[in-house]
Structures are given as structure tokens and as C-alpha cells.
Design a protein around this motif. Sequence first.
Motif, short mmCIF file in Angstrom:
data_model
loop_
_atom_site.label_atom_id
_atom_site.label_comp_id
_atom_site.label_asym_id
_atom_site.label_seq_id
_atom_site.Cartn_x
_atom_site.Cartn_y
_atom_site.Cartn_z
N THR A 96 0.84 -1.19 0.00
CA THR A 96 0.00 0.00 0.00
C THR A 96 0.87 1.24 0.00
OG1 THR A 96 -1.69 -1.20 1.25
CG2 THR A 96 -1.84 1.21 1.21
N GLN A 97 0.59 2.18 -0.97
CA GLN A 97 1.35 3.43 -1.05
C GLN A 97 0.90 4.34 0.08
OE1 GLN A 97 3.31 3.57 -4.06
NE2 GLN A 97 4.52 5.24 -3.18
N VAL A 98 1.84 4.75 0.91
CA VAL A 98 1.53 5.64 2.02
C VAL A 98 1.82 7.08 1.64
CG1 VAL A 98 2.06 6.19 4.42
CG2 VAL A 98 2.02 3.80 3.67
N VAL B 234 4.09 -2.50 3.43
CA VAL B 234 3.96 -3.88 2.99
C VAL B 234 3.42 -4.69 4.16
CG1 VAL B 234 5.13 -5.87 1.97
CG2 VAL B 234 5.92 -3.55 1.46
N SER B 235 2.34 -5.42 3.98
CA SER B 235 1.75 -6.25 5.03
C SER B 235 1.51 -7.65 4.48
CB SER B 235 0.45 -5.64 5.54
OG SER B 235 -0.49 -5.53 4.50
N TRP B 236 1.47 -8.61 5.38
CA TRP B 236 1.32 -10.01 4.97
C TRP B 236 0.65 -10.80 6.09
CZ3 TRP B 236 5.82 -7.32 5.64
CH2 TRP B 236 6.56 -7.60 6.80
N CYS C 154 5.42 -3.73 7.42
CA CYS C 154 6.65 -2.96 7.47
C CYS C 154 6.52 -1.76 6.52
CB CYS C 154 7.84 -3.83 7.06
SG CYS C 154 9.42 -3.01 7.32
N LEU C 155 7.04 -0.58 6.91
CA LEU C 155 7.10 0.63 6.07
C LEU C 155 8.44 0.69 5.36
CD1 LEU C 155 5.48 3.33 8.39
CD2 LEU C 155 4.47 2.25 6.39
N LEU C 156 8.38 0.82 4.03
CA LEU C 156 9.60 0.92 3.24
C LEU C 156 9.68 2.33 2.62
CD1 LEU C 156 9.57 -2.55 1.46
CD2 LEU C 156 11.01 -1.83 3.35
N GLY C 157 10.77 3.00 2.85
CA GLY C 157 10.95 4.36 2.30
C GLY C 157 11.89 4.37 1.09
N CYS C 158 12.11 5.64 0.63
CA CYS C 158 13.00 5.85 -0.52
C CYS C 158 12.49 5.14 -1.77
CB CYS C 158 14.43 5.42 -0.20
SG CYS C 158 15.15 6.32 1.19
N ILE C 159 11.18 5.11 -1.90
CA ILE C 159 10.57 4.49 -3.07
C ILE C 159 10.50 5.55 -4.19
CG2 ILE C 159 8.54 3.33 -3.97
CD1 ILE C 159 10.13 1.75 -1.93
#
Length: 744
Positions: A552-554, A561-563, A592-597
Motif C-alpha cells: 500500500t502506497q503511504v 507492505v503487510s502479509w 513494514c514501512l519501506l521508504g526511498c521508493i
Amino acid sequence: MAGGPKKCLSLIGFSLICLKMVASAKTAPEIPTIDQAYSKISNSITVEWAIVPGATSYLLTAEDGDTVIETMVANSPGTVTGLKAATLYQITVRSISAAGRSQASPPKEAKTVLAAPVLEVSSPSPDSILVQWEAVYMAIGFSVSIMRANGLGRIWKENTTNTTLTFTSLDAGTLYTIKAYAWNANGTPGDDSTCNQRTSPRAPANIQVSFDSGALQASVSWAPTEGAFNYTVMALSGSSELSCSTVFSSCIISSLQCGTRYLISVLASNDAGSSGSASAVTLKTVACAPGRVTIQEDPPGHLSVSWSNVDLGDYYVAFVKSDDGLEVHCNTSLTQCNFLSECGFTYFISVFAYNKAGQSPLGDVFNYTTAPCCPSDVNPVLVSSDRVEIVWSPVRGAELYETKAVDGSSVLECTDTAPACTLSALACDTEYNITVHSYSEVRGSNKSCTSRFTTTAPCSPEIKNVSEDAFSMINVHWQSSNDGATYTVTAQGEKGRYGCSSAGESCTMRGLPCGSLFSVTAVAETQAGRSPPSYSVPLETVPCCPAGLTVTQVTQSVVNVSWTVGTGAQTYVTVLESHTGQSKCHTHQNHCLLGCITCGINYTVALKAVSATGLTADCTYQSYSSSACCPLGVKLYRLGPNGIRIYWQIAKGSANYSTDLYGSKGIFTCAPSTGLSFCDVTEIPCGDVYTVMVSPVAETGLKLTFCPKKIYSVTCSGSTLGMVIYRGKRNAERHTKPLMKTET
């Protein structure tokens, strides 16, 4: 003054006269006069006197020159006692009253009579009594008489100067009364003495003897004897003397010795003594039990019993009784007998000698125990690779059982009273020769018992390695030294039981579920049995991949990202990777939140599920396209009195956009045609402040809301070219342009 003393003297004179009158009224009684004094008993003298008026008692005195003896009496006559026999005494009497005692009377002489002789009597024979006594002081002769104590019959009387006398021709066993007294030179008799004496009885006649061979005792009877109080039976042999006593006419002599001749005699006795012995009767007892009994078993199954000769034995009988109650015997004049025997029996053996008197006493009872029987149904039962249980039926005569297991180099032994044995500490996968020997304390072990061969169960395998390959197959390797064994490997866990088999040293298991814990063991099996399981080895399969994953774009540069939870996973590693770079997150949560996308490009999504022990599952998913970039240079232009055009600059990449205006009088939305970078909103009220946001639209149709927002004021100035004012947060300025007024 002179009158006082005179009166006093007159009073004193009167008192003396009174005292004189009283004294004359209390004078002592008169002196008595002795009429006579005489002695009838050797220790006393009797005195007679005339009564004295006023006397209340009298004092008698006897003096012999050495001693004085006084006796108080109430009246005449009186007797002085405690005197010596045949002694002359001076006798006086005094009268006594309340006034006192009189003077002694004139003395009177009197002599005590002779003392009685002290008799000693006995009966030396059944028809005589001997009377003896010691000399009596001052005696010159004695008189002795005898008669039946019951008063019947005549009286014999003899006078003698001797101190002994025998009466004969008396009746045997009869009680007589004897009297005797002494006299002095004047012929005056002294005291007499009396005693009773019984004549001794005659010897019993008609003696009968009855012998009891079993009790070794004799019953002796006879005719009763007159005057006998009791009887004594004597049994005499060359080495012993036995007797019994009774008041009856029969008696039993016990404890007679076997093989002995006795002379039996009977004596009658009373208080006078014993009779003489009548003719003795001869008694011959039974023979003694044979001695030196020996028992031999040669060959097995045959008993030979032998013994020694005995005195007075005419023949012999040997008895052999087994411990089950069966008895056999043999009758012989020899000194040996033979019998059949069986294993495991105890035989009780006794030998008797016989003669006319009967059976000899029971001698020593000998026992002979044959060797115990061998167990015939020995059944070894394998319990484990190092233990064998052996059971068998109890056998006769066995007190213990000795079990031996021999494998050629070592020997294991087990001893027990029970018909069972557990041999432990055996070597696995080994053949043993097992023998059960029966044992008795008397005969020891029976060494003729047969043996059996038994092979122990195989040894436990040792698992060396358990691994899981890329295809989720479990490979198990072990080591073992068993010959011809089949191995079964089992993985047991909460999600089931899995296994594989092999005759080698490895096997493969398939289909084990992911994310599970198992305990892996191996068992070897041969025809001898199963080995104990090996030591268990833990097995953990890789964790399960999550069933679903969502991106999901925050924000424009951040995605969430969730699972779902993956079974067995403790942490997760999420990686988004593209040609521009990589974004990575390591977490124990399921999101988990992933940055620098980078916006507007495609990413590959990878997820690793990691267990607590570090096992990793690489999980692959579909690629992910990041959202389009937010537009730049957003501006508003007036279109007539009620219209607005929103304009922006398209960022890199292609995307669809949506425009929203939020005011107090409503929300206004427009979407541009494909490829255009502006959008017109008609019929928008003026005189309001609007928040404007231009957002890219995802392929799913979801409008992204993270792009920046701007605030514009649309005024109503009366001109068709109204003013649009951009309201910044700080340093707001108004700019008037021909078409539109904005603030940056």
C-alpha cells in the motif's frame, strides 16, 4: 499476843493425833503359814497355806542357794514354775494387800521330782521297736511301757536301770505308744514322756512287671503291705540305677535304656523306715536303634542304606519315606537294603531293630536329597536389545536356579529362588547360549541340564545427520553395526507422524509440513526383535511463507507492505528492488514501512520468513508498480464568472490524475482527458476559499491522497475577470494579473 501461839500448838497436836489414827488403820496384812509344799512336775513346786484376811494376793518365793524365783498368785494353792528338776528349794509366802506386804512366812523345804527321760525310738525290723534315752539326773531306774496307739491289745511294761530297751514280737507296720519315766532312790517317780513309733512294713510280695517298648518304660505292680506309707521301685543294671516312688501298689519306671537287662525290686516304707527287698524280677528291654547308618546313591536313581549290628537285635527293618508321603521298607536279618530314587526328592530314612520285647526306639532319622530336576520348558523372551527374560516351570527339589548366558567371551549369571530370571547388560545383536541349572543346598547344581541359543535384538542406530533439501525432502543418515537389519525412521510432531524405511544407512521422508517441529528417531529390526529407538534428533522445517502479501502506497516515497502470519516464522525480511535501487525492512511483525521508493516505476517484491533458529524460507510474489509522481506547478485560472481551470505540470511517467476542490460551499471534482495537464470546473461559486489537490490515480482506480494541497481564494469583484488569490501560510501577497491572481 500470848493467845495466838497456844492456839497454833493445840491445832498441831490435834493433827498428830489424827495421823496416828490413820496409820494404825493401814497396817500390813498378817504373815501366812505354809501347810505343805510338794512337786509333781520336775520344773515346779505347789504350795498350800491358810488364807490371810484382807490379803489380795500372795508372793511365792523359791530359793536353792543360787537362784531366787518369785511368783505372784491370787490364792492358795499356788505354784512356782521355772525350777530345776531334782533340786531342793526353800519355799516362803508373803501376803499382799493395799496396805503393803507382810513378812515372809516360815520357810518350807520341797524338792522337785526327776525330769522325764528324753526318748529316741526306732523300728530296726518290722516286728521290733528300739527305745533309747540319756541318763536322768538322780534317777536309779526307769519304767518303759508300750501298747498299740489305738488302745487295742495288751500293754508291755519293762523296768530297767539301762538307757536302752527293745520290744519284739510286735506287729509290722503298726503304730505304738511308748511311755517312760525315772524314779529316784526313794522310789518317787519323776515326769513321764510319751512318744509314738510305727514298726516298719514287710517287703511287698507278688511283683509283676509290664514293659512298654515304645516309651521305654516298665509298669511294676505288687500286693499292698500293711502299714506302708509309700513304695519305692528300683531298677538296677550294670551301668545305671532307676527308681520310682508311689503311695499306690503300682509304679512306672521311665527312661529305661534300650538293649539293657534290669533287676526290678520293690521296697515298702513308712515313718519307721523301709522294708527289706523281696526277690528281684529280671527285665530285658528292646534293642537300641542301629547306628552308623550310611546312605549312598550309586548310580543315580538307586539308594543303598547300610547300618551296624546292635545288641539284643534279632532282625532289622529299614524305612524310606519321600517328602511326598510315599513310604517303602525292607525287612532283613542283614545290615543293608537297596531302594529306587527319583530326582528332586528328599528321602527320610530310619532303621529299627526288633526282638521279643518289641521295636527299638527311633534312632536318628537320616535324610538324603537327590539332585534337583532340570527345568524342561525354559522359554527365553526377548525384552530389549540388552535384556532377556527367561521363565520356566518350577521343578522338584530346586531351592535356587542358576541362569547362565555365554557368548563365547563373557559369562553372565543370574541366581534366584523364583522360576524366572532377567538377564540384563547383554550385548545387542549377539547370540547367547543360555542354560538354567537347578540348585539345592544339599546337592548343589544339576549340571546335566540342556541349553538354548538366543539372539538379542539389534543395536540401536545412531542418527548422524538430518537435513532438508531445496525440495523440502528430509534426508536422514545413521550409523549401525547390525547384520541384516531393517531400519525404520520416524518423525513425530504435532502435525503428524512421518517415516521412511531402509536396509542401508539413510532414507528420505517427503511431505513434512513447513514451520513444524519434529523428533526424529530410528529403530533397527531383525528376526530377533526390535532395537530400542535411537536418541531422538530434533528437526525443524523451514517456516511457511505468508499466504498473502499487500503493498500500500503511504506517501509518494513510502509504501506499507503487510502479509499474513507464516507458520514457524519469527521474523521477516521484506525487499523491494528495482533498477534504481533496493529498499529493505527486517521485522518481527507482519507489516513494514519501506521508504526511498521512486514514484512511477516497477519493483520486484521479495519476502523471507525466518524461524527462531535461523531457518529461512524465500517467498516470491508479483511485482509492484509504485504510484505516479505528484504533479508540479498547480495553478488556477478564471474562466468567466463561474468557471475555474486547474493547471499542472506532468511529472515523469504517465499517469491519470484527478482534481478536487474543497470549499465551504461544496466539493468540486474534475478529471482531465487522457494526456492533458489541466482540468476545468464550471459553476464554482466565487467569494470562497478552496483547497485544491491534484492526485494521480492508481491502476486500480484508487485516488492517492498524499500529494500536496494548496489553498486559493476566489473573489467576486463585479468584474468578469475576477481575482484568484493563492493563500500561502506565510507572507501572503496579492498579485493582480490580467486573467488570474495567484500567490506562491
